[in-house]
Design an enzyme around this catalytic site. Sequence first.
Site, PDB file in Angstrom:
ATOM      1  N   TRP A 246      12.336   3.460  11.004  1.00  0.00           N
ATOM      2  CA  TRP A 246      12.094   3.763   9.592  1.00  0.00           C
ATOM      3  C   TRP A 246      12.477   5.222   9.343  1.00  0.00           C
ATOM      4  O   TRP A 246      12.102   6.096  10.128  1.00  0.00           O
ATOM      5  CB  TRP A 246      10.629   3.531   9.255  1.00  0.00           C
ATOM      6  CG  TRP A 246      10.331   3.596   7.790  1.00  0.00           C
ATOM      7  CD1 TRP A 246      10.009   4.698   7.069  1.00  0.00           C
ATOM      8  CD2 TRP A 246      10.346   2.497   6.880  1.00  0.00           C
ATOM      9  NE1 TRP A 246       9.824   4.362   5.753  1.00  0.00           N
ATOM     10  CE2 TRP A 246      10.024   3.014   5.598  1.00  0.00           C
ATOM     11  CE3 TRP A 246      10.604   1.124   7.012  1.00  0.00           C
ATOM     12  CZ2 TRP A 246       9.939   2.200   4.466  1.00  0.00           C
ATOM     13  CZ3 TRP A 246      10.518   0.323   5.875  1.00  0.00           C
ATOM     14  CH2 TRP A 246      10.196   0.862   4.626  1.00  0.00           C
TER      15      TRP A 246
ATOM     16  N   HIS B 264       7.114  -5.734  14.926  1.00  0.00           N
ATOM     17  CA  HIS B 264       5.767  -5.160  15.042  1.00  0.00           C
ATOM     18  C   HIS B 264       4.791  -5.806  14.067  1.00  0.00           C
ATOM     19  O   HIS B 264       5.181  -6.411  13.068  1.00  0.00           O
ATOM     20  CB  HIS B 264       5.815  -3.647  14.790  1.00  0.00           C
ATOM     21  CG  HIS B 264       6.223  -3.293  13.387  1.00  0.00           C
ATOM     22  ND1 HIS B 264       7.541  -3.207  13.002  1.00  0.00           N
ATOM     23  CD2 HIS B 264       5.485  -3.016  12.281  1.00  0.00           C
ATOM     24  CE1 HIS B 264       7.602  -2.880  11.722  1.00  0.00           C
ATOM     25  NE2 HIS B 264       6.361  -2.767  11.255  1.00  0.00           N
TER      26      HIS B 264
ATOM     27  N   ASP C 249       1.562  -5.157  11.505  1.00  0.00           N
ATOM     28  CA  ASP C 249       0.823  -4.185  10.694  1.00  0.00           C
ATOM     29  C   ASP C 249      -0.646  -4.563  10.689  1.00  0.00           C
ATOM     30  O   ASP C 249      -0.994  -5.705  10.362  1.00  0.00           O
ATOM     31  CB  ASP C 249       1.306  -4.197   9.243  1.00  0.00           C
ATOM     32  CG  ASP C 249       2.618  -3.477   9.028  1.00  0.00           C
ATOM     33  OD1 ASP C 249       3.136  -2.888   9.994  1.00  0.00           O
ATOM     34  OD2 ASP C 249       3.120  -3.510   7.888  1.00  0.00           O
TER      35      ASP C 249
ATOM     36  N   HIS D  10      -3.145   0.182   8.251  1.00  0.00           N
ATOM     37  CA  HIS D  10      -1.857   0.811   7.956  1.00  0.00           C
ATOM     38  C   HIS D  10      -1.756   1.227   6.487  1.00  0.00           C
ATOM     39  O   HIS D  10      -1.176   2.265   6.166  1.00  0.00           O
ATOM     40  CB  HIS D  10      -0.742  -0.166   8.313  1.00  0.00           C
ATOM     41  CG  HIS D  10       0.640   0.311   8.025  1.00  0.00           C
ATOM     42  ND1 HIS D  10       1.110   1.544   8.413  1.00  0.00           N
ATOM     43  CD2 HIS D  10       1.687  -0.296   7.377  1.00  0.00           C
ATOM     44  CE1 HIS D  10       2.368   1.694   8.020  1.00  0.00           C
ATOM     45  NE2 HIS D  10       2.726   0.595   7.390  1.00  0.00           N
TER      46      HIS D  10
ATOM     47  N   HIS E 134       2.051  -5.161   0.510  1.00  0.00           N
ATOM     48  CA  HIS E 134       1.111  -4.990   1.625  1.00  0.00           C
ATOM     49  C   HIS E 134      -0.321  -5.240   1.142  1.00  0.00           C
ATOM     50  O   HIS E 134      -1.086  -5.982   1.772  1.00  0.00           O
ATOM     51  CB  HIS E 134       1.197  -3.565   2.193  1.00  0.00           C
ATOM     52  CG  HIS E 134       2.285  -3.346   3.189  1.00  0.00           C
ATOM     53  ND1 HIS E 134       3.557  -2.996   2.830  1.00  0.00           N
ATOM     54  CD2 HIS E 134       2.290  -3.401   4.556  1.00  0.00           C
ATOM     55  CE1 HIS E 134       4.309  -2.838   3.914  1.00  0.00           C
ATOM     56  NE2 HIS E 134       3.561  -3.082   4.974  1.00  0.00           N
TER      57      HIS E 134
ATOM     58  N   GLU F 257       6.638  -7.728  10.990  1.00  0.00           N
ATOM     59  CA  GLU F 257       7.911  -7.315  10.393  1.00  0.00           C
ATOM     60  C   GLU F 257       9.000  -7.195  11.463  1.00  0.00           C
ATOM     61  O   GLU F 257       8.710  -6.986  12.635  1.00  0.00           O
ATOM     62  CB  GLU F 257       7.725  -5.986   9.659  1.00  0.00           C
ATOM     63  CG  GLU F 257       6.746  -6.104   8.494  1.00  0.00           C
ATOM     64  CD  GLU F 257       6.255  -4.783   7.940  1.00  0.00           C
ATOM     65  OE1 GLU F 257       5.895  -4.746   6.748  1.00  0.00           O
ATOM     66  OE2 GLU F 257       6.190  -3.791   8.702  1.00  0.00           O
TER      67      GLU F 257
END
Length: 210
Positions: A20, A54, A56, A60, A161, A173
């Site tokens: 990211w 990964h 979340d 987060h 989210h 994700e």
Amino acid sequence: MKEGNWMDITQPLKNGMANWPGDTPFEFGLSATKEETGSANIGRMTTSLHIGTHADAPFHFDENGKQLHEMNPDVYIGKARVVDVTRFSSVGREELERFDLDGARRLLLKTSVRNDPMTFPEDYTELRPDIGPLLKEKGIILLGIDIPSVDLIHSKELATHHSLGEAGVCIIENLMLEKVQPGDYEFIALPLAIHGADGSPVRAVIRPAE
């Protein structure tokens, strides 16, 4: 579960992979070699917890949300349905209502034709916040996607989210779904039990459901 026939749908963690923008890149190396120690190679890595494929944790995006070690591992193991939404540039309730989601507990969205782990996409499919209430209505407890985030890169509100969090839907994700056909699968994508963490890389695998 029967043995064998698992397909790896994980982005491999390797030096130089995309991260990211502005986040900590992945780096692996040996802190000591067998020649140096006389007994063993000893590896170390530096990474964001949101690298590659990964999970979340709610923490987060919510200060009061569950941290990773508080998540139920059962969520990350079980039947999953793969749905191909590659023809849509934006996905929400309207688009997903075109598919049979009845009986699905975990939903994996195939949104892109190709997921290149070495290149961060300049553009990817938008997931609209009205997806959360629909998945809750359907009894879905996990959403997996093949893009870096359920929100667009410039989002600060992280509305999708929050929508999924409020619906009790866990998030994975950056799956690799290019070679996966729509249908029902057995699914495993366990995150590490990192105490206090907001996320974790996972090793995600699937195979056709019996």
